[in-house]
Design a protein around this motif. Structure first.
Motif, PDB file in Angstrom:
ATOM      1  N   ILE A   1       0.839  -1.203   0.000  1.00 60.33           N
ATOM      2  CA  ILE A   1       0.000   0.000   0.000  1.00 60.33           C
ATOM      3  C   ILE A   1       0.869   1.247   0.000  1.00 60.33           C
ATOM      4  CG2 ILE A   1      -1.595   1.334   1.444  1.00 60.33           C
ATOM      5  CD1 ILE A   1      -2.836  -1.386   2.252  1.00 60.33           C
ATOM      6  N   HIS A   2       1.945   1.226   0.776  1.00 53.45           N
ATOM      7  CA  HIS A   2       2.858   2.363   0.838  1.00 53.45           C
ATOM      8  C   HIS A   2       3.491   2.630  -0.527  1.00 53.45           C
ATOM      9  CE1 HIS A   2       5.431   5.211   2.955  1.00 53.45           C
ATOM     10  NE2 HIS A   2       6.455   4.732   2.271  1.00 53.45           N
ATOM     11  N   ARG A   3       3.864   1.568  -1.228  1.00 49.42           N
ATOM     12  CA  ARG A   3       4.447   1.738  -2.569  1.00 49.42           C
ATOM     13  C   ARG A   3       3.455   2.359  -3.538  1.00 49.42           C
ATOM     14  NH1 ARG A   3       6.929  -4.092  -2.172  1.00 49.42           N
ATOM     15  NH2 ARG A   3       8.863  -3.579  -1.110  1.00 49.42           N
ATOM     16  N   TRP A   4       2.224   1.877  -3.531  1.00 54.64           N
ATOM     17  CA  TRP A   4       1.207   2.426  -4.444  1.00 54.64           C
ATOM     18  C   TRP A   4       0.852   3.854  -4.081  1.00 54.64           C
ATOM     19  CZ3 TRP A   4       0.089   0.740  -9.040  1.00 54.64           C
ATOM     20  CH2 TRP A   4       0.333  -0.586  -9.353  1.00 54.64           C
ATOM     21  N   LEU A   5       0.800   4.155  -2.797  1.00 55.91           N
ATOM     22  CA  LEU A   5       0.526   5.535  -2.373  1.00 55.91           C
ATOM     23  C   LEU A   5       1.644   6.469  -2.805  1.00 55.91           C
ATOM     24  CD1 LEU A   5      -0.903   5.010   1.212  1.00 55.91           C
ATOM     25  CD2 LEU A   5      -2.113   5.972  -0.754  1.00 55.91           C
ATOM     26  N   SER A   6       2.876   5.997  -2.750  1.00 52.45           N
ATOM     27  CA  SER A   6       3.989   6.851  -3.175  1.00 52.45           C
ATOM     28  C   SER A   6       3.916   7.138  -4.670  1.00 52.45           C
ATOM     29  CB  SER A   6       5.330   6.216  -2.813  1.00 52.45           C
ATOM     30  OG  SER A   6       5.539   5.038  -3.552  1.00 52.45           O
TER      31      SER A   6
ATOM     32  N   VAL B   1       1.955  15.212  -7.581  1.00 55.32           N
ATOM     33  CA  VAL B   1       2.927  16.312  -7.564  1.00 55.32           C
ATOM     34  C   VAL B   1       3.292  16.721  -8.985  1.00 55.32           C
ATOM     35  CG1 VAL B   1       5.308  16.914  -6.947  1.00 55.32           C
ATOM     36  CG2 VAL B   1       3.836  15.793  -5.283  1.00 55.32           C
ATOM     37  N   ILE B   2       3.460  15.756  -9.864  1.00 50.70           N
ATOM     38  CA  ILE B   2       3.747  16.075 -11.269  1.00 50.70           C
ATOM     39  C   ILE B   2       2.600  16.850 -11.885  1.00 50.70           C
ATOM     40  CG2 ILE B   2       4.064  15.049 -13.563  1.00 50.70           C
ATOM     41  CD1 ILE B   2       5.721  12.846 -12.140  1.00 50.70           C
ATOM     42  N   ALA B   3       1.363  16.438 -11.600  1.00 51.09           N
ATOM     43  CA  ALA B   3       0.195  17.163 -12.116  1.00 51.09           C
ATOM     44  C   ALA B   3       0.160  18.583 -11.561  1.00 51.09           C
ATOM     45  CB  ALA B   3      -1.087  16.422 -11.737  1.00 51.09           C
TER      46      ALA B   3
ATOM     47  N   VAL C   1      -4.569  20.439  -3.787  1.00 50.87           N
ATOM     48  CA  VAL C   1      -5.100  19.593  -2.727  1.00 50.87           C
ATOM     49  C   VAL C   1      -5.022  18.118  -3.126  1.00 50.87           C
ATOM     50  CG1 VAL C   1      -7.187  19.097  -1.382  1.00 50.87           C
ATOM     51  CG2 VAL C   1      -6.580  21.446  -1.917  1.00 50.87           C
ATOM     52  N   LEU C   2      -4.967  17.867  -4.426  1.00 46.76           N
ATOM     53  CA  LEU C   2      -4.891  16.495  -4.928  1.00 46.76           C
ATOM     54  C   LEU C   2      -3.677  15.753  -4.366  1.00 46.76           C
ATOM     55  CD1 LEU C   2      -6.184  14.516  -7.004  1.00 46.76           C
ATOM     56  CD2 LEU C   2      -4.555  15.404  -8.664  1.00 46.76           C
ATOM     57  N   ALA C   3      -2.591  16.459  -4.159  1.00 52.20           N
ATOM     58  CA  ALA C   3      -1.386  15.818  -3.621  1.00 52.20           C
ATOM     59  C   ALA C   3      -1.540  15.451  -2.154  1.00 52.20           C
ATOM     60  CB  ALA C   3      -0.183  16.727  -3.812  1.00 52.20           C
ATOM     61  N   LEU C   4      -2.455  16.119  -1.451  1.00 49.95           N
ATOM     62  CA  LEU C   4      -2.632  15.824  -0.026  1.00 49.95           C
ATOM     63  C   LEU C   4      -3.416  14.537   0.214  1.00 49.95           C
ATOM     64  CD1 LEU C   4      -3.428  19.371   1.361  1.00 49.95           C
ATOM     65  CD2 LEU C   4      -1.271  18.124   1.447  1.00 49.95           C
ATOM     66  N   VAL C   5      -4.197  14.125  -0.765  1.00 44.72           N
ATOM     67  CA  VAL C   5      -5.028  12.924  -0.577  1.00 44.72           C
ATOM     68  C   VAL C   5      -4.168  11.684  -0.312  1.00 44.72           C
ATOM     69  CG1 VAL C   5      -6.725  11.417  -1.683  1.00 44.72           C
ATOM     70  CG2 VAL C   5      -6.946  13.898  -1.881  1.00 44.72           C
ATOM     71  N   PRO C   6      -3.168  11.369  -1.145  1.00 48.45           N
ATOM     72  CA  PRO C   6      -2.345  10.195  -0.809  1.00 48.45           C
ATOM     73  C   PRO C   6      -1.274  10.492   0.238  1.00 48.45           C
ATOM     74  CG  PRO C   6      -1.653  11.068  -2.915  1.00 48.45           C
ATOM     75  CD  PRO C   6      -2.861  11.860  -2.499  1.00 48.45           C
ATOM     76  N   LEU C   7      -1.016  11.772   0.502  1.00 48.55           N
ATOM     77  CA  LEU C   7       0.066  12.106   1.429  1.00 48.55           C
ATOM     78  C   LEU C   7      -0.250  11.710   2.863  1.00 48.55           C
ATOM     79  CD1 LEU C   7       2.834  13.423   1.688  1.00 48.55           C
ATOM     80  CD2 LEU C   7       1.675  15.587   2.079  1.00 48.55           C
ATOM     81  N   ILE C   8      -1.490  11.854   3.284  1.00 50.72           N
ATOM     82  CA  ILE C   8      -1.844  11.552   4.679  1.00 50.72           C
ATOM     83  C   ILE C   8      -1.725  10.051   4.977  1.00 50.72           C
ATOM     84  CG2 ILE C   8      -3.711  11.680   6.375  1.00 50.72           C
ATOM     85  CD1 ILE C   8      -4.469  14.364   4.899  1.00 50.72           C
ATOM     86  N   PRO C   9      -2.313   9.150   4.153  1.00 52.59           N
ATOM     87  CA  PRO C   9      -2.069   7.723   4.439  1.00 52.59           C
ATOM     88  C   PRO C   9      -0.623   7.307   4.172  1.00 52.59           C
ATOM     89  CG  PRO C   9      -3.546   7.968   2.562  1.00 52.59           C
ATOM     90  CD  PRO C   9      -3.309   9.320   3.114  1.00 52.59           C
TER      91      PRO C   9
END
Length: 67
Positions: free
Chosen positions: A10-15, A22-24, A40-48
């Motif tokens: 899960i950590h790999r896929w979230l990264s 971030v690229i977007a 804000v899109l970058a914050l969605v996977p950043l928290i988990p």
């Protein structure tokens, strides 16, 4: 598959999702788009990603204490 392996996966896929977000965001900034949701899109996977990263960081220290 053990819980540790699931969390690693899960950590790999979230990264990867975070990297794409971030690229977007960079592309949107270079195109001078003022869409706040892209930032804000970058914050969605950043928290988990933070939660799984802290778990993986603490894992060897906790297991070393049990030995």
């Amino acid at each position: 598959m053990s819980t540790q392996m699931w969390i690693r996966q899960i950590h790999r896929w979230l990264s990867m999702a975070f990297t794409l977000a971030v690229i977007a965001n960079i592309v949107a900034m270079t195109m001078q788009l003022q869409a706040v949701w892209i930032g804000v899109l970058a914050l969605v996977p950043l928290i988990p990603l933070l939660a799984t990263g802290l778990y993986l960081f603490a894992l060897p220290h906790v297991s070393r204490g049990n030995a």
